[in-house]
Design an enzyme around this catalytic site. Structure first.
Site, short mmCIF file in Angstrom:
data_model
loop_
_atom_site.label_atom_id
_atom_site.label_comp_id
_atom_site.label_asym_id
_atom_site.label_seq_id
_atom_site.Cartn_x
_atom_site.Cartn_y
_atom_site.Cartn_z
CB SER A 140 36.90 51.06 74.80
OG SER A 140 38.22 51.56 74.78
CE LYS A 154 39.54 50.48 71.12
NZ LYS A 154 39.43 51.32 72.33
CB SER A 180 40.12 47.29 74.33
OG SER A 180 39.31 48.44 74.30
#
Length: 410
Positions: free
Chosen positions: A92, A95, A152
């Protein structure tokens, strides 16, 4: 002018190169000028440039992670790193690039924070961590950003990708394009949220480049990264970055985790006006990534100083110009020069101004005339483009002729 000197000048088709040297003292740093050199590479630590910790007798901390890097975001220098160019899964942490592309869309007006985004079936069905948005509903960009960066949420990330580029695949193309523009040479994205894929890879060096670009270019969106919790659809979720609770100076950036990537964290803290960014991937647990990242932040702040050597627009050197309307040109930098060194070593910094000799008019303001090289104990710490601060026009015919004759006898 003696006729024999003029005849000699007219017979010569070219002038031999010259080497001029001078030195001066500025802000406690020793400065000199030498012959030109090739331009520096664009990576955080180009070949020939030493990481700051190599000049310190204090060892880097031992961390339980696959790879890590610590960077002073004010100077842009890498303080220390382990396996900085090893291929790793970003999970993640991806991102952060999604956020960069989205923030750019907001700044250019292609997206608005209060804009409503219709949630597609594809976004709703995205696997992994979720914001829990419902399909065929409308959600504001502001809420989706909180869902992406605080919770997230993979579903929120895909929804924002579709809002920016029309489809996730088109958005991923923008991500890769931006990665290339930033100099992330070892990065390739295949999706927007960071789902596992054998071709979805990066390095901690590239992640540090991205993190530095984020904090420098988009400070106005730092509040998303430092927000501790967000409630949507009556579901409250906490930010997975535990450092936000452990240290009040930490204000970002993003966690990541998959079984194959391990526990990852890009963290940043601002203390006494100085910002440090750390990147850590492949830790064994949430607690391990939090403890190791805080240890790395504290070590970086305690053992190294960042000092300003030169203000933006302040001349680094006044260089002799030949065949110009004026005899000198002021050379300096496009931004203030900050340098990170081991604590207590600021007075030992040396800086060389390297530029072409002879320096010939005309010179255009903003044009690169050479390179400023910063060293400590003979090791290179940084290099910056040396720019012309004010244009210098060519002299008239007789002025140019006189300088050509002078050059012959140098």
């Amino acid at each position: 002018m003696p006729m024999n000197a003029l005849s000699l000048f007219l017979r010569r088709s070219r002038l031999a190169p010259l080497t001029l040297a001078c030195s001066l003292l500025v802000s406690g740093a020793a400065w000199s000028q030498t012959a030109p050199e090739p331009a520096a590479a664009t990576a955080l630590a180009p070949a020939g440039i030493d990481m700051v910790n190599t000049l310190s007798g204090i060892p880097a901390p031992t961390l339980g992670a696959k790879a890590w890097l610590t960077l002073d975001a004010t100077s842009g220098q890498v303080i220390a790193a382990q396996n900085p160019q090893e291929a790793v899964e970003p999970a993640s942490l991806t991102k952060l690039m999604s956020a960069y592309v989205i923030f750019e869309a907001l700044e250019t007006g292609r997206l608005q924070l209060d804009q409503k985004v219709r949630i597609s079936e594809k976004a709703w069905k995205t696997e992994g961590s979720r914001m829990f948005i419902d399909p065929n509903t409308e959600v504001s960009v502001d809420d989706l950003l909180q869902g992406m960066l605080v919770q997230s949420g993979n579903d929120a990330t895909v929804a924002l990708a579709e809002a920016v580029a029309g489809s996730e695949s088109a958005f991923v193309a923008l991500m890769n394009q931006q990665a290339k523009a930033l100099g992330m040479k070892h990065t390739h994205f295949t999706n927007a949220p960071g789902l596992p894929d054998p071709d979805h890879m990066t390095t901690v060096e590239d992640l540090a480049i991205l993190a530095q670009a984020l904090v420098r270019r988009f400070p106005q969106y730092r509040h998303y990264d430092s927000q501790k919790e967000f409630t949507y659809n009556n579901i409250k979720q906490s930010n997975r970055n535990r450092l936000l609770w452990a240290d009040s100076t930490v204000d970002g950036l993003k966690t990541g985790h998959t079984q194959s990537a391990g526990y990852c964290l890009v963290a940043t803290a601002l203390r006494d006006g100085r910002r440090v960014v750390t990147v850590l991937v492949g830790a064994a647990s949430d607690a391990a990534r939090t403890e190791s990242s805080l240890k790395l932040l504290n070590w970086s702040f305690k053992n190294f100083d960042t000092v300003k050597l030169l203000d933006k627009g302040t001349p680094a050197v006044s260089a002799r110009v030949w065949e110009g309307a004026t005899e000198t040109a002021e050379l300096g930098l496009s931004e203030a020069l900050w340098v990170t060194v081991p604590r207590g070593r600021a007075a030992d910094i040396k800086t060389e101004a390297r530029y072409a000799q002879p320096l010939m008019a005309p010179l255009t303001e903003g044009g690169q005339a050479g390179t400023l090289v910063i060293t400590l104990d003979g090791k290179e710490l940084e290099r910056k483009p040396l720019l012309v601060l004010h244009s210098v026009d060519e002299a008239g015919f007789f002025g140019r002729l006189l300088d050509k004759i002078r050059l012959m006898f140098q």
